[in-house]
Write a protein that holds these residues in place. Sequence first.
Motif, mmCIF file in Angstrom:
data_model
loop_
_atom_site.group_PDB
_atom_site.id
_atom_site.type_symbol
_atom_site.label_atom_id
_atom_site.label_comp_id
_atom_site.label_asym_id
_atom_site.label_seq_id
_atom_site.Cartn_x
_atom_site.Cartn_y
_atom_site.Cartn_z
ATOM 1 N N GLU A 106 0.824 -1.202 0.000
ATOM 2 C CA GLU A 106 0.000 0.000 0.000
ATOM 3 C C GLU A 106 0.860 1.255 0.000
ATOM 4 O OE1 GLU A 106 -3.780 2.111 0.186
ATOM 5 O OE2 GLU A 106 -2.867 0.346 -0.746
ATOM 6 N N GLN A 110 0.573 3.987 -3.109
ATOM 7 C CA GLN A 110 0.203 5.385 -2.932
ATOM 8 C C GLN A 110 1.348 6.332 -3.290
ATOM 9 O OE1 GLN A 110 -2.296 6.776 0.126
ATOM 10 N NE2 GLN A 110 -3.047 4.752 0.704
ATOM 11 N N GLN A 113 1.874 7.286 -6.987
ATOM 12 C CA GLN A 113 0.977 8.265 -7.590
ATOM 13 C C GLN A 113 1.577 9.675 -7.597
ATOM 14 O OE1 GLN A 113 -2.817 7.929 -5.608
ATOM 15 N NE2 GLN A 113 -2.917 5.726 -5.935
ATOM 16 N N THR A 147 -7.257 0.118 6.235
ATOM 17 C CA THR A 147 -6.684 1.420 5.913
ATOM 18 C C THR A 147 -5.290 1.514 6.515
ATOM 19 O OG1 THR A 147 -8.849 2.499 5.859
ATOM 20 C CG2 THR A 147 -6.942 3.928 6.157
ATOM 21 N N ASP A 160 -3.049 8.324 2.898
ATOM 22 C CA ASP A 160 -3.355 9.244 1.801
ATOM 23 C C ASP A 160 -3.496 10.680 2.306
ATOM 24 O OD1 ASP A 160 -5.718 8.741 3.116
ATOM 25 O OD2 ASP A 160 -6.848 8.140 1.332
ATOM 26 N N GLU A 161 -4.050 10.853 3.504
ATOM 27 C CA GLU A 161 -4.150 12.195 4.074
ATOM 28 C C GLU A 161 -2.763 12.731 4.434
ATOM 29 O OE1 GLU A 161 -7.024 12.479 7.235
ATOM 30 O OE2 GLU A 161 -8.329 10.985 6.309
ATOM 31 N N ARG A 170 1.225 16.849 -4.196
ATOM 32 C CA ARG A 170 -0.155 16.765 -3.710
ATOM 33 C C ARG A 170 -0.537 18.004 -2.919
ATOM 34 N NH1 ARG A 170 -0.498 10.275 -3.099
ATOM 35 N NH2 ARG A 170 1.638 9.977 -3.743
ATOM 36 N N LYS A 181 -12.756 15.711 -0.819
ATOM 37 C CA LYS A 181 -12.314 14.337 -0.566
ATOM 38 C C LYS A 181 -12.453 13.943 0.896
ATOM 39 C CE LYS A 181 -8.595 11.072 -1.334
ATOM 40 N NZ LYS A 181 -7.307 10.815 -1.955
ATOM 41 N N SER A 198 -10.852 8.619 5.777
ATOM 42 C CA SER A 198 -10.532 8.054 4.469
ATOM 43 C C SER A 198 -10.636 6.546 4.552
ATOM 44 C CB SER A 198 -9.110 8.469 4.078
ATOM 45 O OG SER A 198 -8.729 7.825 2.904
ATOM 46 N N SER A 200 -9.353 4.005 2.163
ATOM 47 C CA SER A 200 -8.627 3.461 1.010
ATOM 48 C C SER A 200 -8.699 1.945 1.029
ATOM 49 C CB SER A 200 -7.155 3.896 1.062
ATOM 50 O OG SER A 200 -7.064 5.287 1.088
ATOM 51 N N SER A 207 -3.629 1.441 -8.665
ATOM 52 C CA SER A 207 -3.713 2.772 -9.250
ATOM 53 C C SER A 207 -4.423 2.661 -10.589
ATOM 54 C CB SER A 207 -2.309 3.371 -9.459
ATOM 55 O OG SER A 207 -1.580 2.569 -10.346
#
Length: 220
Positions: A106, A110, A113, A147, A160-161, A170, A181, A198, A200, A207
């Motif tokens: 994971e 992430q 990206q 998550t 992700d946060e 980002r 989001k 979140s 995920s 992706s």
Amino acid sequence: QIEEFANFDFNIWRKRYIQWISHLKSRILDVFRNIDRDQDGRISQKEFIDYVLASFPTNSLEMNAVANIFDVNSDGFIDYYEFVSALHPSRDPYRKMLDADQITEEVSRQVSQCNCPKRFQVEQISANRYRFGDSQQLRMVRMLRSTLMVRVGGGWTALDEFLVKNDPCRKGRTNLKIKEKYLSPTGSTSKGLTVSRSNSSLSLYSSASAPTSPMTRKAS
């Protein structure tokens, strides 16, 4: 080579290759990563053939046959699920991975990206400790209900946060996009909008550009 290939048995080749991986004290995942240099979750037949020929006692005739067996849907590429399924036909390649593998995959998914010219750097120090970006601080990570969470201060935040706040490419997102989001549109109360957690979903490489399972991925 032709005479040897006349008696070629993939099951014998497969067992030899698994023994070779075990002798190196590696995992199948590690071997796949070494071939998958761009980390997009799939490798071409040529990449696979060239890598194995350079590191394992076999020949080009055998490898052409092996690559075709690995490439279940015959699209010219081998994804991780096809790779595992070919080496362990009796094992369900879609089984849940251990937390350690889930965390590693994971994080890779992430971080991949990142669109910066110089990709945001993440260094794994141990199974549950990572160094993010230029910071020398080690951060603990763990799975919580599918998550991936990162230790920040006295609490935890979704990866992700965390990346939205720390990865330069980002950070450029508008406040509106971030709010869309991470804020619930129906969470308005007398105290204002409520932050939603979140959620995920975990997968090996999920992706937009990565392949899904060999049964559902469209041919490239």
